[in-house]
Design a protein around this motif. Structure first.
Motif, PDB file in Angstrom:
ATOM      1  N   ALA A 143      38.489  26.507  68.282  1.00  0.00           N
ATOM      2  CA  ALA A 143      38.116  26.326  67.750  1.00  0.00           C
ATOM      3  C   ALA A 143      39.214  26.507  66.460  1.00  0.00           C
ATOM      4  CB  ALA A 143      36.568  26.768  67.394  1.00  0.00           C
ATOM      5  N   GLY A 144      40.254  27.055  66.268  1.00  0.00           N
ATOM      6  CA  GLY A 144      40.992  27.662  65.139  1.00  0.00           C
ATOM      7  C   GLY A 144      39.813  29.031  64.328  1.00  0.00           C
ATOM      8  N   GLU A 145      39.408  29.935  65.240  1.00  0.00           N
ATOM      9  CA  GLU A 145      38.428  30.698  64.990  1.00  0.00           C
ATOM     10  C   GLU A 145      39.397  32.012  64.766  1.00  0.00           C
ATOM     11  OE1 GLU A 145      34.475  31.039  65.927  1.00  0.00           O
ATOM     12  OE2 GLU A 145      34.463  28.748  65.962  1.00  0.00           O
ATOM     13  N   LEU A 146      40.815  31.856  65.809  1.00  0.00           N
ATOM     14  CA  LEU A 146      41.690  33.608  65.793  1.00  0.00           C
ATOM     15  C   LEU A 146      42.586  32.754  64.955  1.00  0.00           C
ATOM     16  CD1 LEU A 146      41.520  34.030  69.244  1.00  0.00           C
ATOM     17  CD2 LEU A 146      39.813  35.046  67.976  1.00  0.00           C
ATOM     18  N   THR A 147      42.845  33.893  64.517  1.00  0.00           N
ATOM     19  CA  THR A 147      44.528  34.439  63.425  1.00  0.00           C
ATOM     20  C   THR A 147      45.684  34.834  64.222  1.00  0.00           C
ATOM     21  OG1 THR A 147      43.844  36.271  62.033  1.00  0.00           O
ATOM     22  CG2 THR A 147      42.497  34.461  61.198  1.00  0.00           C
ATOM     23  N   THR A 148      46.644  34.850  63.570  1.00  0.00           N
ATOM     24  CA  THR A 148      47.825  35.129  64.183  1.00  0.00           C
ATOM     25  C   THR A 148      47.511  37.129  63.909  1.00  0.00           C
ATOM     26  OG1 THR A 148      49.089  35.754  61.328  1.00  0.00           O
ATOM     27  CG2 THR A 148      49.200  33.556  63.263  1.00  0.00           C
ATOM     28  N   ASP A 149      46.367  37.692  63.410  1.00  0.00           N
ATOM     29  CA  ASP A 149      46.468  39.390  63.535  1.00  0.00           C
ATOM     30  C   ASP A 149      45.453  39.740  64.417  1.00  0.00           C
ATOM     31  OD1 ASP A 149      48.036  39.047  60.815  1.00  0.00           O
ATOM     32  OD2 ASP A 149      46.534  38.967  59.662  1.00  0.00           O
ATOM     33  N   ASP A 150      45.012  38.141  64.692  1.00  0.00           N
ATOM     34  CA  ASP A 150      43.913  39.174  66.004  1.00  0.00           C
ATOM     35  C   ASP A 150      44.330  39.021  67.710  1.00  0.00           C
ATOM     36  OD1 ASP A 150      41.446  38.599  64.990  1.00  0.00           O
ATOM     37  OD2 ASP A 150      41.749  36.756  65.044  1.00  0.00           O
ATOM     38  N   ASP A 151      43.891  40.514  67.742  1.00  0.00           N
ATOM     39  CA  ASP A 151      44.651  41.068  68.581  1.00  0.00           C
ATOM     40  C   ASP A 151      43.748  41.025  69.451  1.00  0.00           C
ATOM     41  OD1 ASP A 151      45.520  42.778  71.205  1.00  0.00           O
ATOM     42  OD2 ASP A 151      46.511  43.662  69.972  1.00  0.00           O
ATOM     43  N   PRO A 152      43.837  39.918  70.987  1.00  0.00           N
ATOM     44  CA  PRO A 152      42.919  39.658  72.641  1.00  0.00           C
ATOM     45  C   PRO A 152      42.861  41.186  72.878  1.00  0.00           C
ATOM     46  CG  PRO A 152      44.693  38.829  71.926  1.00  0.00           C
ATOM     47  CD  PRO A 152      45.293  39.315  71.616  1.00  0.00           C
ATOM     48  N   THR A 153      43.182  42.202  72.608  1.00  0.00           N
ATOM     49  CA  THR A 153      43.035  43.354  73.411  1.00  0.00           C
ATOM     50  C   THR A 153      42.276  44.105  72.585  1.00  0.00           C
ATOM     51  OG1 THR A 153      44.778  43.771  74.283  1.00  0.00           O
ATOM     52  CG2 THR A 153      43.886  45.869  74.885  1.00  0.00           C
ATOM     53  N   GLU A 154      42.279  43.950  71.609  1.00  0.00           N
ATOM     54  CA  GLU A 154      41.475  44.755  70.802  1.00  0.00           C
ATOM     55  C   GLU A 154      40.123  44.075  70.520  1.00  0.00           C
ATOM     56  OE1 GLU A 154      43.270  45.247  66.987  1.00  0.00           O
ATOM     57  OE2 GLU A 154      44.249  46.516  67.243  1.00  0.00           O
ATOM     58  N   MET A 155      39.979  42.897  70.755  1.00  0.00           N
ATOM     59  CA  MET A 155      38.986  42.220  70.420  1.00  0.00           C
ATOM     60  C   MET A 155      37.977  42.371  71.578  1.00  0.00           C
ATOM     61  SD  MET A 155      39.742  37.962  69.317  1.00  0.00           S
ATOM     62  CE  MET A 155      38.584  37.364  69.850  1.00  0.00           C
TER      63      MET A 155
END
Length: 206
Positions: A143-155
């Motif tokens: 959906a385009g709601e993640l950016t290149t700065d988002d870290d899946p582990t941190e999320m």
């Protein structure tokens, strides 16, 4: 994010045949099948919403998810389905995609475990909430709601996702009970383990 919306977007089933317990999850994504397939199989894209994956990603090859399970790629039919072992030869994971109405894709994930770590369908609580998190991450990414700065582990460790995990566990409890595939005693013991893993510090529900 709307936690309830993402929880109810997934259909969950638990079945048991002999010593084999299976979880089946379904969700629709607002994306074309080729895009969903690519997001599921391209290592660079997988690292954006799931986790880094290494290996020889072809039939007969092996894969390893960073900090998680690995396995062998048994079957692959782009862009429709793949089947792999997941953490052991008797733990089988199959992902299936079919085109939906308009520019949508119907996603199915089936994880079958022979002799799961918990009796009967209670074993769904060992894997179901984790796959819920992956299905959520894929949905946010498509959906385009993640950016290149988002870290899946941190999320995965964020307070919002922990609240999502809690609602996922409640959803799985209802499905397991409705399936009649385990005893209440075994289910209660597994709930405590799942809560400790996915919602640390939270008191298990009665």
């Amino acid at each position: 994010m709307d936690i309830l919306e993402h929880i109810t977007a997934v259909q969950r089933e638990v079945t048991r045949t002999g010593e084999t317990a299976s979880v089946l999850m379904r969700r629709s994504y607002q994306a074309e099948i080729e895009d969903v397939w690519d997001a599921l199989t391209d290592p660079e894209r997988m690292a954006r919403w799931f986790s880094p994956v290494t290996g020889e990603l072809k039939v007969g090859g092996t894969f390893q998810i960073q900090g998680n399970a690995g396995g062998e790629i048994i079957e692959c039919e782009p862009p429709k389905r793949y089947k792999v072992t997941f953490g052991g030869p008797t733990s089988l994971l199959e992902v299936r995609l079919t085109p939906g109405p308009g520019e949508t894709t119907e996603f199915e994930l089936e994880h079958s475990m022979e002799g799961p770590p918990a009796p009967g369908g209670a074993g769904a609580l060992y894997v179901g909430p984790g796959w819920d998190g992956a299905i959520l991450g894929l949905g946010l990414y498509l959906a385009g709601e993640l950016t290149t700065d988002d870290d899946p582990t941190e999320m995965a460790n964020s307070p919002e996702v922990v609240r999502y995990n809690e609602q996922s566990i409640y959803a799985w409890i209802d499905v397991i009970r409705a399936s009649g595939t385990t005893s209440e005693q075994d289910l209660k013991a597994t709930i405590e383990i799942a809560m400790a893993q996915y919602v640390p510090g939270k008191t298990p529900p009665e």
